[in-house]
Design an enzyme around this catalytic site. Structure first.
Site, PDB file in Angstrom:
ATOM      1  N   ASP A 199       9.123   3.033   0.348  1.00  0.00           N
ATOM      2  CA  ASP A 199       8.228   3.318   1.109  1.00  0.00           C
ATOM      3  C   ASP A 199       8.082   2.992   2.049  1.00  0.00           C
ATOM      4  O   ASP A 199       7.703   1.718   2.574  1.00  0.00           O
ATOM      5  CB  ASP A 199       6.889   3.129   0.731  1.00  0.00           C
ATOM      6  CG  ASP A 199       5.429   3.566   1.244  1.00  0.00           C
ATOM      7  OD1 ASP A 199       6.415   4.110   2.005  1.00  0.00           O
ATOM      8  OD2 ASP A 199       4.270   3.568   1.013  1.00  0.00           O
ATOM      9  N   LYS A 213       3.269   8.963   8.726  1.00  0.00           N
ATOM     10  CA  LYS A 213       3.248   7.761  10.435  1.00  0.00           C
ATOM     11  C   LYS A 213       4.583   8.499  11.299  1.00  0.00           C
ATOM     12  O   LYS A 213       4.006   9.607  11.925  1.00  0.00           O
ATOM     13  CB  LYS A 213       2.904   6.593  10.174  1.00  0.00           C
ATOM     14  CG  LYS A 213       2.145   6.434   8.920  1.00  0.00           C
ATOM     15  CD  LYS A 213       1.571   4.503   9.305  1.00  0.00           C
ATOM     16  CE  LYS A 213       0.443   4.845   8.199  1.00  0.00           C
ATOM     17  NZ  LYS A 213       0.761   4.179   7.098  1.00  0.00           N
ATOM     18  N   TYR A 254       0.756  -0.962  -0.126  1.00  0.00           N
ATOM     19  CA  TYR A 254      -0.030  -0.084   0.523  1.00  0.00           C
ATOM     20  C   TYR A 254       1.117   1.445   0.078  1.00  0.00           C
ATOM     21  O   TYR A 254       2.013   1.439   1.192  1.00  0.00           O
ATOM     22  CB  TYR A 254      -0.753   0.013   1.167  1.00  0.00           C
ATOM     23  CG  TYR A 254      -1.830   1.110   1.626  1.00  0.00           C
ATOM     24  CD1 TYR A 254      -2.779   1.593   0.448  1.00  0.00           C
ATOM     25  CD2 TYR A 254      -1.714   2.368   2.269  1.00  0.00           C
ATOM     26  CE1 TYR A 254      -3.299   2.491   1.074  1.00  0.00           C
ATOM     27  CE2 TYR A 254      -2.051   3.294   2.264  1.00  0.00           C
ATOM     28  CZ  TYR A 254      -3.668   3.276   1.754  1.00  0.00           C
ATOM     29  OH  TYR A 254      -4.609   4.102   1.680  1.00  0.00           O
TER      30      TYR A 254
END
Ligand SMILES: *Cc1c(COP(=O)(O)O)cnc(C)c1O
Length: 424
Positions: A237, A265, A142
């Site tokens: 990522d 995050k 994702y």
């Protein structure tokens, strides 16, 4: 009716699905969400006053636990000075210096407001830098919800990606090529077919959005060499793995450096922050130095920087945190593995450091297809049991468990005892 149920009934009339991000709806476990009122350390408290041991940690940011006093202090100090200036600040310089210090492959960095934005920008930069359009991504990874990243599996390698969401025009995904995670042969075939058109390979160095899936031996290394040989940009990522597996994230953990890295995050300490950075030569294509446009009114926001800086500074100065997280991870996930063996459960435990996942399948999970073989009904039963007994897990088979430095051995033991009770 509980206060959570009442709130949910009200929420669905004014917010699509009652939530501001889909997985929060508890849809995949057939439940309605608990509304959280506050959090402290390793615990969440919902609006009905029920306390849960939290294994989500806001999906990663709360690596030091919730409501850490010194982080809150820095945020409060920053608030007193004004919430946003729309102008350059000292904290942004400190943040950039700190990230570059912690991550050797990052020589320059741009702050944004989310992981989605970081990835969207990094892909644009890779395309601008190489003058190429195609990107390779992996099934089950994702990378946020920008158009080019919402690609459906099953169209087969070599063909243009098909959108995985309504509202994404085919044109937006036609240059996104899809491979199975860990399928290095598939990646080699794509490079053979059109290596000189590939701007970037983007990968979660540990798959953490299909449950947890480790990179196979040599997988990241081969991606590195293929990108180098073909003049393509390797994008890690590290929105989940960054500052979690090690100071310099998965690149340090596996010893493979990316050209560009995306963050989110953890980097905001709980505030909405993202970042992308990498080699100076590549980052200097970004406006106003170069010709790739990317901007943000609230990017580098002083309050968000205060939270992120406080947390990252702490991680930088306390590398022993990573040993602690690894030990807790070994205890929890190792303990789970032992349990599965003892009870002859058709389960797999995948784990890297503080990240882990219990898959309800008898086959090893190495990619999206094998993850999908999990028995989601069995997961749902397990999830409900755990929630009812005060353990807050991600409400989906295909999400990771996150340990924080606020978790204790006693917390982990209690969790294992509970799971043992469930399976006994
Ligand atoms: C969460 C996540 C994103 C998206 O970040 P948001 O802040 O939710 O936009 C991107 N990549 C990975 C690996 C993620 O886990």
């Amino acid at each position: 009716m509980t206060r959570s149920e009442t709130l949910y009934q009200e929420a669905v009339t004014k917010i699509p699905g009652g939530v501001n991000s889909p997985v929060r709806a508890f849809g995949s476990v057939g439940m309605t969400p608990r509304f959280i009122a506050s959090a402290q350390g390793a615990y969440l408290t919902d609006v009905d006053g029920i306390r849960y041991l939290d294994y989500i940690g806001s999906w990663g940011p709360m690596i030091l636990g919730h409501a850490v006093p010194f982080v809150l202090e820095k945020v409060q100090e920053a608030c007193q000075k004004g919430l946003s200036f729309g102008a350059a600040t000292e904290a942004e310089v400190e943040m950039a210096q700190l990230i570059c210090e912690m991550v050797p492959s990052v020589e320059m960095v741009r702050m944004v407001n989310s992981g989605t934005e970081a990835v969207m920008s990094a892909v644009r930069v890779a395309r601008g830098y190489t003058g190429r359009n195609k990107i390779i991504k992996f099934e089950g990874c994702y990378h946020g919800h920008s158009d080019a990243m919402l690609v459906k599996a099953g169209s087969g390698v070599m063909t243009a990606g098909v959108p995985d969401s309504a509202g994404v025009p085919k044109g937006c995904t036609q240059d996104t090529l899809l491979c199975a995670y860990n399928d290095i042969k598939g990646v080699e075939a794509l490079f053979d077919a059109c290596g000189d058109e590939i701007a970037a390979v983007i990968v979660e160095p540990v798959g953490a959005n299909m449950g947890v899936v480790e990179p196979a031996d040599g997988f990241l290394e081969r991606l590195r060499s293929l990108c180098t040989e073909n003049g393509s940009v390797l994008v890690f990522d590290e929105v989940i793995t960054g500052f979690r597996l090690a100071k310099a994230g998965a690149q340090e953990y596996y010893g493979v450096e990316a050209d560009l890295t995306t963050y989110g995050k953890i980097i905001g300490g709980g505030m909405p922050v993202g970042a992308y950075g990498g080699k100076k030569e590549i980052m200097e294509v970004v406006a106003p130095v170069g010709s790739v446009y990317q901007a943000g009114t609230l990017s580098g926001n002083p309050v968000a920087m205060a939270a992120g800086l406080a947390q990252l500074t702490y991680l930088n100065e306390h590398p022993e945190i990573y040993q602690k997280l690894t030990k807790l991870g070994e205890m929890l996930y190792g303990g789970l593995r032992t349990l599965c063996k003892e009870h002859h459960l058709p389960c797999q435990v995948n784990a890297v450091g503080s990240l882990g996942c219990l898959f309800f399948t008898s086959e090893p999970v190495t990619d999206y297809t094998s993850a999908k073989r999990s028995n989601t009904k069995a997961f749902t039963k397990y999830f409900r049991y755990m929630l009812e007994h005060g353990i807050y897990l991600a409400p989906s088979q295909f999400e990771a468990m996150f340990l924080s430095a606020a978790h204790t051995k006693e917390n982990v033991q209690k969790t294992l005892d509970l799971i043992q009770g469930y399976f006994a």
